[in-house]
Design a protein around this motif. Structure first.
Motif, PDB file in Angstrom:
ATOM      1  N   ARG A   1      54.584 -65.543  -6.016  1.00 25.15           N
ATOM      2  CA  ARG A   1      55.388 -66.586  -5.393  1.00 25.15           C
ATOM      3  C   ARG A   1      56.441 -66.011  -4.428  1.00 25.15           C
ATOM      4  O   ARG A   1      56.654 -66.554  -3.341  1.00 25.15           O
ATOM      5  N   ASN A   2      57.083 -64.932  -4.834  1.00 27.74           N
ATOM      6  CA  ASN A   2      58.236 -64.445  -4.064  1.00 27.74           C
ATOM      7  C   ASN A   2      57.924 -63.288  -3.122  1.00 27.74           C
ATOM      8  O   ASN A   2      58.646 -63.084  -2.142  1.00 27.74           O
ATOM      9  N   THR A   3      56.873 -62.518  -3.432  1.00 28.13           N
ATOM     10  CA  THR A   3      56.575 -61.335  -2.612  1.00 28.13           C
ATOM     11  C   THR A   3      55.317 -61.498  -1.770  1.00 28.13           C
ATOM     12  O   THR A   3      55.313 -61.199  -0.575  1.00 28.13           O
ATOM     13  N   LEU A   4      54.234 -61.980  -2.382  1.00 23.98           N
ATOM     14  CA  LEU A   4      52.948 -62.004  -1.685  1.00 23.98           C
ATOM     15  C   LEU A   4      52.775 -63.218  -0.779  1.00 23.98           C
ATOM     16  O   LEU A   4      52.216 -63.099   0.316  1.00 23.98           O
ATOM     17  N   ILE A   5      53.216 -64.383  -1.221  1.00 22.66           N
ATOM     18  CA  ILE A   5      52.992 -65.600  -0.432  1.00 22.66           C
ATOM     19  C   ILE A   5      53.578 -65.512   0.979  1.00 22.66           C
ATOM     20  O   ILE A   5      52.950 -65.981   1.940  1.00 22.66           O
ATOM     21  N   PRO A   6      54.755 -64.903   1.172  1.00 19.79           N
ATOM     22  CA  PRO A   6      55.277 -64.813   2.550  1.00 19.79           C
ATOM     23  C   PRO A   6      54.496 -63.864   3.459  1.00 19.79           C
ATOM     24  O   PRO A   6      54.685 -63.888   4.689  1.00 19.79           O
ATOM     25  N   MET A   7      53.597 -63.038   2.893  1.00 23.06           N
ATOM     26  CA  MET A   7      52.953 -61.995   3.694  1.00 23.06           C
ATOM     27  C   MET A   7      51.828 -62.495   4.599  1.00 23.06           C
ATOM     28  O   MET A   7      51.751 -62.100   5.762  1.00 23.06           O
ATOM     29  N   PRO A   8      50.895 -63.354   4.125  1.00 20.70           N
ATOM     30  CA  PRO A   8      49.785 -63.749   5.001  1.00 20.70           C
ATOM     31  C   PRO A   8      50.180 -64.874   5.965  1.00 20.70           C
ATOM     32  O   PRO A   8      51.056 -65.686   5.670  1.00 20.70           O
ATOM     33  N   ASP A   9      49.497 -64.934   7.123  1.00 17.49           N
ATOM     34  CA  ASP A   9      49.680 -66.034   8.068  1.00 17.49           C
ATOM     35  C   ASP A   9      48.763 -67.205   7.719  1.00 17.49           C
ATOM     36  O   ASP A   9      49.005 -68.332   8.138  1.00 17.49           O
TER      37      ASP A   9
ATOM     38  N   SER B   1      49.934 -52.688   2.023  1.00 22.55           N
ATOM     39  CA  SER B   1      49.474 -53.930   2.631  1.00 22.55           C
ATOM     40  C   SER B   1      49.128 -54.957   1.560  1.00 22.55           C
ATOM     41  O   SER B   1      48.926 -54.627   0.385  1.00 22.55           O
ATOM     42  N   LEU B   2      49.024 -56.214   1.983  1.00 24.29           N
ATOM     43  CA  LEU B   2      48.623 -57.274   1.060  1.00 24.29           C
ATOM     44  C   LEU B   2      47.220 -57.017   0.530  1.00 24.29           C
ATOM     45  O   LEU B   2      46.958 -57.220  -0.660  1.00 24.29           O
ATOM     46  N   SER B   3      46.329 -56.548   1.377  1.00 25.71           N
ATOM     47  CA  SER B   3      44.951 -56.255   0.943  1.00 25.71           C
ATOM     48  C   SER B   3      44.929 -55.203  -0.154  1.00 25.71           C
ATOM     49  O   SER B   3      44.203 -55.342  -1.142  1.00 25.71           O
TER      50      SER B   3
ATOM     51  N   LYS C   1      48.205 -70.952  -0.219  1.00 28.33           N
ATOM     52  CA  LYS C   1      47.930 -71.969  -1.235  1.00 28.33           C
ATOM     53  C   LYS C   1      47.229 -71.358  -2.445  1.00 28.33           C
ATOM     54  O   LYS C   1      47.528 -71.692  -3.588  1.00 28.33           O
ATOM     55  N   ILE C   2      46.303 -70.437  -2.180  1.00 27.29           N
ATOM     56  CA  ILE C   2      45.571 -69.769  -3.258  1.00 27.29           C
ATOM     57  C   ILE C   2      46.516 -68.929  -4.110  1.00 27.29           C
ATOM     58  O   ILE C   2      46.450 -68.943  -5.344  1.00 27.29           O
ATOM     59  N   LEU C   3      47.423 -68.205  -3.466  1.00 26.08           N
ATOM     60  CA  LEU C   3      48.380 -67.376  -4.199  1.00 26.08           C
ATOM     61  C   LEU C   3      49.337 -68.233  -5.022  1.00 26.08           C
ATOM     62  O   LEU C   3      49.734 -67.849  -6.129  1.00 26.08           O
ATOM     63  N   LEU C   4      49.688 -69.382  -4.504  1.00 27.04           N
ATOM     64  CA  LEU C   4      50.536 -70.299  -5.264  1.00 27.04           C
ATOM     65  C   LEU C   4      49.800 -70.810  -6.499  1.00 27.04           C
ATOM     66  O   LEU C   4      50.387 -70.925  -7.585  1.00 27.04           O
TER      67      LEU C   4
END
Length: 256
Positions: free
Chosen positions: A167-175, A107-109, A181-184
């Motif tokens: 940028r490529n893996t984690l950012i698409p995961m959260p709604d 999971s992202l968490s 924005k924070i991950l970016l």
């Protein structure tokens, strides 16, 4: 050594394989050569990758095959073609067998928790002070340069890949758009980290032209107090960036 900056090489490998969803088993020269070779054969036949680390440094190779009659594995390093390696057991540091996959996706968490943990280990704070101390007191420019170059070589790669991962893996995961924005922002910070690490290489005289090794005039370069002061300033910035990223990841985690 480079291991000081991000725990040990095996710890980093463990994190990478965990994030990829794989279990693994690590062995070394405490296991007899013939037993390891049989395990290599088994893994290759099952089409499971085998990773091997020979000697010092942080370079790993992939075992892609074997020659049964000579009891030798084929090793592939970087972009070179696989070759038989006669010294594989004599120089063995670690050999890693991929076993199976986790039943569920990471999971992202979980990913964020692992990243936060590795950005906040006690050894990192000790290393930061050790760098500053050595810049002040180490009289041997070549010895200091070798140590700093190993640290910088590791971090410049890991932060580049971390930036790409955000940028490529984690950012698409959260709604949550704020989390995206924070991950970016974290990605941009670690990309800047990568750029600043190149400035450290420049002060050490390290470049593709030196094959990322130290130049012959390293003692002269590090004999200048201004160069050491600039190196200290750059390393301070790198550690500060990691702390910023850690806080951002913790903020993102709180939003999930």
């Amino acid at each position: 050594m480079a291991d000081d900056f991000s725990e040990t090489a095996l710890d980093r490998l463990s994190l990478a394989l965990y994030a990829s969803g794989y279990h693994y088993e690590s062995m070394n020269k405490n296991t007899e050569a013939n037993i390891l070779f049989e395990r290599i054969k088994q893994s290759i036949e099952e089409k499971q990758p085998v990773l091997i680390k020979l000697g010092g440094g942080d370079v790993w190779a992939v075992i892609t095959g074997y020659q049964d009659d000579k009891k030798l594995p084929y090793l592939m390093k970087s972009d070179h073609s696989p070759q038989l390696n006669k010294e594989w057991f004599n120089k063995l540091r670690n050999i890693v067998f991929i076993t199976d996959k986790y039943d569920s996706a990471i999971s992202l968490s979980e990913s964020l928790n692992h990243m936060i943990h590795h950005l906040n280990t006690g050894s990192r704070n000790k290393l930061e002070q050790k760098i500053y101390q050595k810049l002040e007191t180490e009289p041997d420019g070549r010895k200091l340069g070798l140590w700093l170059n190993k640290i910088n070589g590791l971090t410049i790669e890991t932060r580049w890949h971390a930036s790409e991962c955000y940028r490529n893996t984690l950012i698409p995961m959260p709604d949550n758009n704020k989390c995206k924005k924070i991950l970016l922002e974290a990605s941009d910070l670690h990309l800047h980290f990568h750029d600043q690490a190149w400035q450290i290489w420049a002060l050490l005289g390290v470049s593709p032209k030196t094959c990322y090794g130290l130049p012959g005039n390293i003692n002269e370069l590090l004999d200048k107090s201004s160069a050491r002061a600039e190196l200290r300033s750059l390393f301070q910035e790198l550690f500060a960036i990691d702390r910023q990223v850690s806080h951002l990841l913790q903020e993102c985690l709180s939003l999930l």
